[in-house]
Design a protein around this motif. Structure first.
Motif, PDB file in Angstrom:
ATOM      1  N   LYS A 198      55.012  28.402  30.417  1.00  0.00           N
ATOM      2  CA  LYS A 198      55.631  29.546  31.094  1.00  0.00           C
ATOM      3  C   LYS A 198      54.787  30.059  32.263  1.00  0.00           C
ATOM      4  CE  LYS A 198      58.204  32.561  28.795  1.00  0.00           C
ATOM      5  NZ  LYS A 198      59.541  32.031  29.013  1.00  0.00           N
ATOM      6  N   ALA A 199      53.538  29.591  32.344  1.00  0.00           N
ATOM      7  CA  ALA A 199      52.618  30.083  33.375  1.00  0.00           C
ATOM      8  C   ALA A 199      53.147  29.731  34.767  1.00  0.00           C
ATOM      9  CB  ALA A 199      51.237  29.488  33.173  1.00  0.00           C
ATOM     10  N   PRO A 200      53.044  30.664  35.711  1.00  0.00           N
ATOM     11  CA  PRO A 200      53.625  30.434  37.039  1.00  0.00           C
ATOM     12  C   PRO A 200      52.823  29.446  37.870  1.00  0.00           C
ATOM     13  CG  PRO A 200      52.478  32.535  36.991  1.00  0.00           C
ATOM     14  CD  PRO A 200      52.407  31.977  35.610  1.00  0.00           C
ATOM     15  N   VAL A 201      53.551  28.638  38.631  1.00  0.00           N
ATOM     16  CA  VAL A 201      52.898  27.750  39.596  1.00  0.00           C
ATOM     17  C   VAL A 201      53.155  28.291  41.003  1.00  0.00           C
ATOM     18  CG1 VAL A 201      52.815  25.619  38.247  1.00  0.00           C
ATOM     19  CG2 VAL A 201      54.916  26.208  39.420  1.00  0.00           C
ATOM     20  N   ASP A 202      54.111  29.202  41.090  1.00  0.00           N
ATOM     21  CA  ASP A 202      54.452  29.830  42.363  1.00  0.00           C
ATOM     22  C   ASP A 202      53.869  31.246  42.393  1.00  0.00           C
ATOM     23  OD1 ASP A 202      55.598  31.041  44.543  1.00  0.00           O
ATOM     24  OD2 ASP A 202      57.671  30.621  43.969  1.00  0.00           O
ATOM     25  N   THR A 239      39.925  27.291  32.507  1.00  0.00           N
ATOM     26  CA  THR A 239      39.115  27.078  33.713  1.00  0.00           C
ATOM     27  C   THR A 239      39.799  26.043  34.609  1.00  0.00           C
ATOM     28  OG1 THR A 239      37.093  27.657  32.529  1.00  0.00           O
ATOM     29  CG2 THR A 239      36.819  26.392  34.557  1.00  0.00           C
ATOM     30  N   GLN A 240      40.319  25.009  33.981  1.00  0.00           N
ATOM     31  CA  GLN A 240      41.046  23.957  34.709  1.00  0.00           C
ATOM     32  C   GLN A 240      42.311  24.540  35.375  1.00  0.00           C
ATOM     33  OE1 GLN A 240      41.821  20.673  32.081  1.00  0.00           O
ATOM     34  NE2 GLN A 240      42.350  19.298  33.732  1.00  0.00           N
ATOM     35  N   TYR A 241      43.023  25.394  34.640  1.00  0.00           N
ATOM     36  CA  TYR A 241      44.224  26.032  35.183  1.00  0.00           C
ATOM     37  C   TYR A 241      43.857  26.901  36.396  1.00  0.00           C
ATOM     38  CZ  TYR A 241      48.329  29.088  35.491  1.00  0.00           C
ATOM     39  OH  TYR A 241      49.417  29.797  35.945  1.00  0.00           O
ATOM     40  N   ALA A 242      42.753  27.619  36.296  1.00  0.00           N
ATOM     41  CA  ALA A 242      42.288  28.479  37.400  1.00  0.00           C
ATOM     42  C   ALA A 242      41.993  27.641  38.641  1.00  0.00           C
ATOM     43  CB  ALA A 242      41.046  29.256  36.976  1.00  0.00           C
ATOM     44  N   ARG A 243      41.427  26.451  38.443  1.00  0.00           N
ATOM     45  CA  ARG A 243      41.139  25.568  39.587  1.00  0.00           C
ATOM     46  C   ARG A 243      42.424  25.151  40.284  1.00  0.00           C
ATOM     47  NH1 ARG A 243      36.841  22.621  36.107  1.00  0.00           N
ATOM     48  NH2 ARG A 243      35.019  23.905  36.532  1.00  0.00           N
ATOM     49  N   GLY A 244      43.480  24.945  39.513  1.00  0.00           N
ATOM     50  CA  GLY A 244      44.776  24.581  40.084  1.00  0.00           C
ATOM     51  C   GLY A 244      45.410  25.729  40.860  1.00  0.00           C
ATOM     52  N   LEU A 245      45.104  26.956  40.434  1.00  0.00           N
ATOM     53  CA  LEU A 245      45.665  28.145  41.097  1.00  0.00           C
ATOM     54  C   LEU A 245      44.896  28.543  42.352  1.00  0.00           C
ATOM     55  CD1 LEU A 245      46.558  30.859  38.404  1.00  0.00           C
ATOM     56  CD2 LEU A 245      48.119  29.655  39.918  1.00  0.00           C
ATOM     57  N   GLU A 246      43.651  28.099  42.436  1.00  0.00           N
ATOM     58  CA  GLU A 246      42.742  28.519  43.513  1.00  0.00           C
ATOM     59  C   GLU A 246      43.380  28.406  44.900  1.00  0.00           C
ATOM     60  OE1 GLU A 246      38.023  27.996  43.958  1.00  0.00           O
ATOM     61  OE2 GLU A 246      39.128  26.111  44.075  1.00  0.00           O
ATOM     62  N   SER A 247      43.905  27.228  45.221  1.00  0.00           N
ATOM     63  CA  SER A 247      44.459  27.016  46.567  1.00  0.00           C
ATOM     64  C   SER A 247      45.763  27.792  46.772  1.00  0.00           C
ATOM     65  CB  SER A 247      44.694  25.523  46.816  1.00  0.00           C
ATOM     66  OG  SER A 247      45.623  25.038  45.858  1.00  0.00           O
ATOM     67  N   LYS A 248      46.521  28.006  45.682  1.00  0.00           N
ATOM     68  CA  LYS A 248      47.801  28.716  45.809  1.00  0.00           C
ATOM     69  C   LYS A 248      47.610  30.210  46.046  1.00  0.00           C
ATOM     70  CE  LYS A 248      50.145  25.309  43.058  1.00  0.00           C
ATOM     71  NZ  LYS A 248      50.289  24.812  41.728  1.00  0.00           N
ATOM     72  N   LEU A 249      46.604  30.789  45.408  1.00  0.00           N
ATOM     73  CA  LEU A 249      46.383  32.232  45.540  1.00  0.00           C
ATOM     74  C   LEU A 249      45.317  32.569  46.579  1.00  0.00           C
ATOM     75  CD1 LEU A 249      46.447  33.372  41.786  1.00  0.00           C
ATOM     76  CD2 LEU A 249      48.289  33.491  43.438  1.00  0.00           C
ATOM     77  N   GLY A 250      44.540  31.533  46.953  1.00  0.00           N
ATOM     78  CA  GLY A 250      43.464  31.769  47.916  1.00  0.00           C
ATOM     79  C   GLY A 250      42.274  32.498  47.311  1.00  0.00           C
ATOM     80  N   ILE A 251      42.185  32.511  45.980  1.00  0.00           N
ATOM     81  CA  ILE A 251      41.084  33.186  45.271  1.00  0.00           C
ATOM     82  C   ILE A 251      40.236  32.109  44.582  1.00  0.00           C
ATOM     83  CG2 ILE A 251      40.492  34.836  43.438  1.00  0.00           C
ATOM     84  CD1 ILE A 251      43.269  36.119  43.870  1.00  0.00           C
ATOM     85  N   SER A 285      38.232  29.954  41.952  1.00  0.00           N
ATOM     86  CA  SER A 285      38.511  29.825  40.519  1.00  0.00           C
ATOM     87  C   SER A 285      37.548  30.625  39.654  1.00  0.00           C
ATOM     88  CB  SER A 285      38.501  28.347  40.095  1.00  0.00           C
ATOM     89  OG  SER A 285      37.240  27.773  40.343  1.00  0.00           O
ATOM     90  N   GLU A 286      36.287  30.776  40.107  1.00  0.00           N
ATOM     91  CA  GLU A 286      35.326  31.533  39.288  1.00  0.00           C
ATOM     92  C   GLU A 286      35.690  33.023  39.212  1.00  0.00           C
ATOM     93  OE1 GLU A 286      33.231  30.915  43.327  1.00  0.00           O
ATOM     94  OE2 GLU A 286      34.468  29.722  41.959  1.00  0.00           O
ATOM     95  N   LYS A 287      36.503  33.489  40.166  1.00  0.00           N
ATOM     96  CA  LYS A 287      37.016  34.862  40.102  1.00  0.00           C
ATOM     97  C   LYS A 287      38.309  34.919  39.276  1.00  0.00           C
ATOM     98  CE  LYS A 287      33.955  36.465  43.034  1.00  0.00           C
ATOM     99  NZ  LYS A 287      32.795  37.193  42.503  1.00  0.00           N
ATOM    100  N   LEU A 288      39.079  33.826  39.316  1.00  0.00           N
ATOM    101  CA  LEU A 288      40.346  33.792  38.584  1.00  0.00           C
ATOM    102  C   LEU A 288      40.157  33.665  37.072  1.00  0.00           C
ATOM    103  CD1 LEU A 288      42.503  31.492  40.892  1.00  0.00           C
ATOM    104  CD2 LEU A 288      42.936  33.899  40.368  1.00  0.00           C
ATOM    105  N   VAL A 289      39.127  32.910  36.656  1.00  0.00           N
ATOM    106  CA  VAL A 289      38.925  32.679  35.212  1.00  0.00           C
ATOM    107  C   VAL A 289      38.839  33.992  34.436  1.00  0.00           C
ATOM    108  CG1 VAL A 289      37.362  31.725  33.460  1.00  0.00           C
ATOM    109  CG2 VAL A 289      37.971  30.355  35.448  1.00  0.00           C
ATOM    110  N   PRO A 290      37.946  34.946  34.837  1.00  0.00           N
ATOM    111  CA  PRO A 290      37.910  36.198  34.064  1.00  0.00           C
ATOM    112  C   PRO A 290      39.213  36.991  34.116  1.00  0.00           C
ATOM    113  CG  PRO A 290      36.381  36.296  35.939  1.00  0.00           C
ATOM    114  CD  PRO A 290      36.911  34.906  35.871  1.00  0.00           C
TER     115      PRO A 290
END
Length: 197
Positions: A77-81, A132-144, A146-151
């Motif tokens: 259910k996690a968003p990719v968009d 952590t892996q999911y956060a790496r995938g989101l990094e380019s989409k959100l521009g944030i 991954s080390e900030k997204l994980v927490p």
């Protein structure tokens, strides 16, 4: 001698683990014995021992298997968009509580028990890696980064699990508000940084 069909064996074992976990989730860890579990699975106690060394082994394996399935359900259910992010954050705690509340309550009973705590530690090490892996995938989409997204992901997960356990609206909203504010702040910060290069 009959050769075991591994695929069929695993399918049957998974089915037993899921039925036993559901049974424990419904009745509590200490409220049902091997006979009651076998009954829920439509087999005999002896059949269960074909798949597990003992009751502890069944509890450990069933918890890891079923909570992995819950996590897969959550990740599906996690968003990719990025446009879907805010809706997801608002809806997912309620969906988690409704669909998996009993399972989370059982997981906490199991993984906080002194006998099983080590297995919980191992399970959550795997969870850490996957998020952590999911956060790496989101990094380019959100521009944030991954080390900030994980927490931030962990704030959301903790808020969802806590809500599933206790349905504590105050805790949920305080966590979600901070999560949203942090996301907006990071998005602006890294957008400005990339724009100034």
């Amino acid at each position: 001698m009959r050769v075991r069909n591994e695929e069929e064996y695993q399918r049957k074992k998974n089915d037993i683990m899921e039925k036993c976990f559901d049974c424990y989730a419904e009745h509590g860890l200490g409220s049902i014995g091997i006979k009651g579990l076998a009954e829920a699975c439509g087999c005999t106690s002896a059949n269960l021992y074909m798949y597990f060394e003992n009751l502890d082994d069944l509890i450990i394996q069933a918890t890891a298997h079923c909570m992995s399935r819950v996590e897969e359900d959550f990740m599906a259910k996690a968003p990719v968009d990025p446009q879907d992010l805010w809706r997801f954050i608002d809806e997912i705690p309620y969906w988690t509580a409704q669909k998996h509340g009993k399972k989370y309550r059982l997981m906490y009973q199991v993984y906080t028990h002194p006998k099983y705590r080590q297995y919980g530690k191992e399970f959550f090490e795997g969870v850490d890696k996957r998020y952590t892996q999911y956060a790496r995938g989101l990094e380019s989409k959100l521009g944030i980064p991954s080390e900030k997204l994980v927490p931030l992901i962990f704030i959301l997960i903790r808020a969802c699990v806590h809500y599933a356990l206790f349905e504590d609206e105050f805790y949920l909203h305080s966590q979600i508000d901070v999560l949203k504010e942090s996301l907006v702040m990071f998005m602006e910060k890294y957008r400005n940084q990339s724009g100034s290069h």
